[in-house]
Design a protein around this motif. Structure first.
Motif, PDB file in Angstrom:
ATOM      1  N   ASP A 240      29.140  51.351  34.474  1.00 25.74           N
ATOM      2  CA  ASP A 240      28.765  51.745  33.112  1.00 25.74           C
ATOM      3  C   ASP A 240      27.824  50.724  32.485  1.00 25.74           C
ATOM      4  OD1 ASP A 240      29.252  54.106  31.890  1.00 25.74           O
ATOM      5  OD2 ASP A 240      31.036  53.494  30.813  1.00 25.74           O
ATOM      6  N   ASN A 241      27.176  49.942  33.337  1.00 22.28           N
ATOM      7  CA  ASN A 241      26.196  48.939  32.887  1.00 22.28           C
ATOM      8  C   ASN A 241      26.798  47.890  31.960  1.00 22.28           C
ATOM      9  OD1 ASN A 241      23.932  50.097  34.288  1.00 22.28           O
ATOM     10  ND2 ASN A 241      23.880  51.693  32.715  1.00 22.28           N
ATOM     11  N   ILE A 242      28.069  47.558  32.195  1.00 24.66           N
ATOM     12  CA  ILE A 242      28.726  46.492  31.437  1.00 24.66           C
ATOM     13  C   ILE A 242      28.775  45.259  32.321  1.00 24.66           C
ATOM     14  CG2 ILE A 242      30.884  45.728  30.366  1.00 24.66           C
ATOM     15  CD1 ILE A 242      31.375  48.739  29.746  1.00 24.66           C
ATOM     16  N   ALA A 243      28.063  44.222  31.908  1.00 18.56           N
ATOM     17  CA  ALA A 243      27.964  42.998  32.702  1.00 18.56           C
ATOM     18  C   ALA A 243      28.963  41.952  32.212  1.00 18.56           C
ATOM     19  CB  ALA A 243      26.548  42.440  32.622  1.00 18.56           C
ATOM     20  N   ILE A 244      29.523  41.214  33.143  1.00 21.91           N
ATOM     21  CA  ILE A 244      30.449  40.129  32.826  1.00 21.91           C
ATOM     22  C   ILE A 244      29.689  38.842  32.535  1.00 21.91           C
ATOM     23  CG2 ILE A 244      32.542  38.940  33.611  1.00 21.91           C
ATOM     24  CD1 ILE A 244      32.833  41.956  33.511  1.00 21.91           C
ATOM     25  N   ASP A 245      28.481  38.738  33.077  1.00 19.37           N
ATOM     26  CA  ASP A 245      27.672  37.525  32.951  1.00 19.37           C
ATOM     27  C   ASP A 245      27.519  37.109  31.492  1.00 19.37           C
ATOM     28  OD1 ASP A 245      25.996  35.437  33.802  1.00 19.37           O
ATOM     29  OD2 ASP A 245      24.224  36.644  33.381  1.00 19.37           O
TER      30      ASP A 245
ATOM     31  N   ALA B 281      47.325  41.182  39.729  1.00 21.56           N
ATOM     32  CA  ALA B 281      46.132  41.857  39.204  1.00 21.56           C
ATOM     33  C   ALA B 281      45.389  40.950  38.238  1.00 21.56           C
ATOM     34  CB  ALA B 281      46.524  43.164  38.518  1.00 21.56           C
ATOM     35  N   GLY B 282      46.135  40.248  37.396  1.00 24.76           N
ATOM     36  CA  GLY B 282      45.506  39.349  36.428  1.00 24.76           C
ATOM     37  C   GLY B 282      44.708  38.253  37.097  1.00 24.76           C
ATOM     38  N   ARG B 283      45.287  37.609  38.113  1.00 24.84           N
ATOM     39  CA  ARG B 283      44.581  36.521  38.791  1.00 24.84           C
ATOM     40  C   ARG B 283      43.345  37.044  39.519  1.00 24.84           C
ATOM     41  NH1 ARG B 283      49.772  35.297  40.102  1.00 24.84           N
ATOM     42  NH2 ARG B 283      49.532  35.589  42.347  1.00 24.84           N
ATOM     43  N   ALA B 284      43.440  38.242  40.089  1.00 24.51           N
ATOM     44  CA  ALA B 284      42.276  38.818  40.760  1.00 24.51           C
ATOM     45  C   ALA B 284      41.149  39.064  39.762  1.00 24.51           C
ATOM     46  CB  ALA B 284      42.667  40.124  41.458  1.00 24.51           C
ATOM     47  N   ILE B 285      41.480  39.553  38.578  1.00 18.92           N
ATOM     48  CA  ILE B 285      40.477  39.799  37.543  1.00 18.92           C
ATOM     49  C   ILE B 285      39.885  38.483  37.058  1.00 18.92           C
ATOM     50  CG2 ILE B 285      40.186  40.562  35.141  1.00 18.92           C
ATOM     51  CD1 ILE B 285      42.178  42.844  35.800  1.00 18.92           C
ATOM     52  N   ILE B 286      40.723  37.481  36.848  1.00 21.01           N
ATOM     53  CA  ILE B 286      40.238  36.162  36.401  1.00 21.01           C
ATOM     54  C   ILE B 286      39.248  35.603  37.412  1.00 21.01           C
ATOM     55  CG2 ILE B 286      40.914  33.774  35.898  1.00 21.01           C
ATOM     56  CD1 ILE B 286      43.772  35.054  35.238  1.00 21.01           C
TER      57      ILE B 286
ATOM     58  N   ALA C 207      37.469  37.134  39.693  1.00 22.46           N
ATOM     59  CA  ALA C 207      36.240  37.914  39.754  1.00 22.46           C
ATOM     60  C   ALA C 207      35.376  37.685  38.521  1.00 22.46           C
ATOM     61  CB  ALA C 207      36.563  39.400  39.904  1.00 22.46           C
ATOM     62  N   ALA C 208      36.013  37.508  37.361  1.00 26.13           N
ATOM     63  CA  ALA C 208      35.254  37.233  36.135  1.00 26.13           C
ATOM     64  C   ALA C 208      34.525  35.897  36.240  1.00 26.13           C
ATOM     65  CB  ALA C 208      36.186  37.244  34.928  1.00 26.13           C
ATOM     66  N   VAL C 209      35.190  34.909  36.828  1.00 23.32           N
ATOM     67  CA  VAL C 209      34.543  33.602  37.055  1.00 23.32           C
ATOM     68  C   VAL C 209      33.349  33.769  37.978  1.00 23.32           C
ATOM     69  CG1 VAL C 209      34.840  31.341  38.141  1.00 23.32           C
ATOM     70  CG2 VAL C 209      36.605  32.226  36.601  1.00 23.32           C
ATOM     71  N   ASP C 210      33.538  34.490  39.093  1.00 25.27           N
ATOM     72  CA  ASP C 210      32.457  34.696  40.053  1.00 25.27           C
ATOM     73  C   ASP C 210      31.295  35.474  39.439  1.00 25.27           C
ATOM     74  OD1 ASP C 210      33.833  33.336  42.010  1.00 25.27           O
ATOM     75  OD2 ASP C 210      34.578  35.140  43.016  1.00 25.27           O
ATOM     76  N   ALA C 211      31.614  36.357  38.486  1.00 26.11           N
ATOM     77  CA  ALA C 211      30.575  37.186  37.857  1.00 26.11           C
ATOM     78  C   ALA C 211      29.843  36.468  36.731  1.00 26.11           C
ATOM     79  CB  ALA C 211      31.189  38.485  37.342  1.00 26.11           C
ATOM     80  N   GLY C 212      30.238  35.216  36.449  1.00 24.70           N
ATOM     81  CA  GLY C 212      29.507  34.417  35.470  1.00 24.70           C
ATOM     82  C   GLY C 212      29.996  34.503  34.047  1.00 24.70           C
TER      83      GLY C 212
ATOM     84  N   VAL D  10      35.807  27.264  32.680  1.00 26.66           N
ATOM     85  CA  VAL D  10      35.738  28.321  31.658  1.00 26.66           C
ATOM     86  C   VAL D  10      37.077  29.033  31.476  1.00 26.66           C
ATOM     87  CG1 VAL D  10      33.300  28.682  32.209  1.00 26.66           C
ATOM     88  CG2 VAL D  10      35.014  30.239  33.163  1.00 26.66           C
ATOM     89  N   VAL D  11      38.042  28.801  32.385  1.00 30.96           N
ATOM     90  CA  VAL D  11      39.339  29.475  32.310  1.00 30.96           C
ATOM     91  C   VAL D  11      40.314  28.658  31.484  1.00 30.96           C
ATOM     92  CG1 VAL D  11      41.290  30.402  33.617  1.00 30.96           C
ATOM     93  CG2 VAL D  11      38.975  30.539  34.569  1.00 30.96           C
ATOM     94  N   LYS D  12      40.957  29.315  30.539  1.00 33.71           N
ATOM     95  CA  LYS D  12      41.966  28.675  29.688  1.00 33.71           C
ATOM     96  C   LYS D  12      43.194  29.565  29.656  1.00 33.71           C
ATOM     97  CE  LYS D  12      43.075  25.518  26.479  1.00 33.71           C
ATOM     98  NZ  LYS D  12      43.210  24.091  26.811  1.00 33.71           N
ATOM     99  N   VAL D  13      44.327  29.056  30.164  1.00 34.90           N
ATOM    100  CA  VAL D  13      45.570  29.823  30.186  1.00 34.90           C
ATOM    101  C   VAL D  13      46.430  29.401  28.998  1.00 34.90           C
ATOM    102  CG1 VAL D  13      47.631  30.439  31.510  1.00 34.90           C
ATOM    103  CG2 VAL D  13      45.458  29.996  32.695  1.00 34.90           C
ATOM    104  N   LEU D  14      46.848  30.388  28.203  1.00 36.47           N
ATOM    105  CA  LEU D  14      47.529  30.142  26.936  1.00 36.47           C
ATOM    106  C   LEU D  14      48.848  30.908  26.882  1.00 36.47           C
ATOM    107  CD1 LEU D  14      44.304  30.690  24.826  1.00 36.47           C
ATOM    108  CD2 LEU D  14      45.395  28.472  25.237  1.00 36.47           C
ATOM    109  N   PRO D  15      49.778  30.474  26.040  1.00 35.40           N
ATOM    110  CA  PRO D  15      51.072  31.163  25.949  1.00 35.40           C
ATOM    111  C   PRO D  15      50.954  32.544  25.302  1.00 35.40           C
ATOM    112  CG  PRO D  15      50.950  29.370  24.349  1.00 35.40           C
ATOM    113  CD  PRO D  15      49.742  29.250  25.221  1.00 35.40           C
ATOM    114  N   TYR D  16      51.502  33.518  25.969  1.00 40.00           N
ATOM    115  CA  TYR D  16      51.444  34.907  25.505  1.00 40.00           C
ATOM    116  C   TYR D  16      52.130  35.071  24.146  1.00 40.00           C
ATOM    117  CZ  TYR D  16      50.755  39.877  26.709  1.00 40.00           C
ATOM    118  OH  TYR D  16      50.314  41.178  26.771  1.00 40.00           O
TER     119      TYR D  16
END
Length: 294
Positions: free
Chosen positions: A117-122, A134-139, A141-146, A173-179
């Motif tokens: 849908d032409n939505i870039a993570i960069d 699933a969360g770690r996989a997304i994190i 991939a988001a790092v790899d995507a810039g 760029v990753v910051k893990v915080l209390p839910y």
């Protein structure tokens, strides 16, 4: 048509019968004309080593795996890719002339679903709710995507420190915080363009939202809101985000695109994701109708 040249692929999972993977891959084989078939095999951790031995001996093309096999398989493989090494999890095994190579395509599936849908993570600020598989996989991939910044919210339990250290070691760029800190979630939502729910909140009749009303109030039509859940098709989180005119995505895109990553590695061809997504969407409509009919 199945013949002597048909290549076998499959899913190793327990339970396996409910999986949409056979629908996804067999639809892809039909559309592309590839002579392959994909089956689901009910395999527990105890039977995993024998299953991989059979994969080598019978020249089976490749397998997908679900938890806990995604981690149990690691010592049984000949090689794993850098992203699988980072996650310490494998959802795809490729058989290259008896050499078994493990990869993780889950996170890239999320990125590719948005790219459709032409939505870039960069350079985007991303918030991820949940730091499970699933969360770690997304994190990752988001790092790899810039991604410019990735805020992750994780429940403060015995796993908090370990789950914080792993993704924070991948990138600054990753910051893990209390839910539990709602004010931090509100701040993250206000700063983010892309928000991904990787918790199971909203699944199987659960009418809860993964965040409070204060966080939901931060959402605007500029926000992209995704949910890893694909059944139901519209979770309470997605429904609430739609009311705030966000761009919303359920988990079907991620599910199909992670499968597309496996398909490409096995066959060398791109999955026809549009008709596959349509087939999965219809299967979910049928499942919802059957649920309501009970």
């Amino acid at each position: 048509m199945i013949d002597g040249h048909t290549k076998l692929y499959g899913l190793l999972a327990h339970p396996a019968a409910h999986s949409l993977s056979p629908l996804i891959h067999n639809t892809s084989f039909d559309v592309t004309g590839i002579n392959g078939i994909y089956l689901a095999f009910d395999v527990t951790s105890a039977g995993l080593a024998d299953s991989l031995a059979a994969m080598r001996a019978m020249h089976i093309g490749g397998f997908n795996l679900s938890m806990p096999l995604k981690t149990d398989v690691l010592p049984l493989l000949d090689e794993i890719t850098p992203r699988a090494e980072r996650l310490q999890a494998v959802n795809t095994v490729i058989n290259r002339d008896g050499k078994l190579i493990g990869d993780s395509t889950d996170g890239q599936g999320w990125v590719d679903a948005l790219k459709q849908d032409n939505i870039a993570i960069d350079e985007a600020v991303v918030t991820v709710l949940g730091a499970g598989g699933a969360g770690r996989a997304i994190i990752s991939a988001a790092v790899d995507a810039g991604a410019k910044q990735v805020y992750v919210f994780k429940r403060t339990n015995d796993l908090f420190d370990a789950r914080r250290e792993q993704p924070e070691s991948w990138s600054d760029v990753v910051k893990v915080l209390p839910y539990e800190d709602e004010s931090l979630i509100e701040k993250a939502f206000s700063e983010s363009r892309i928000i991904a729910n990787a918790t199971n909140i909203g699944m199987a009749g659960d009418q809860s939202l993964p965040v409070g009303e204060g966080a939901m109030a931060q959402l605007t039509p500029q926000h992209v809101v995704s949910d890893a859940i694909y059944f139901p098709l519209e979770t309470p989180f997605i429904r609430a985000a739609k009311k705030r005119h966000c761009h919303t995505y359920n988990g079907i895109g991620m599910l199909v695109n992670q499968a597309a990553g496996s398909f490409l590695e096995w066959t060398g061809q791109r999955m026809p994701t549009v008709p596959v997504i349509q087939a999965v969407h219809q299967a979910m409509i049928d499942r919802q109708q059957n649920e309501h009919a009970k």
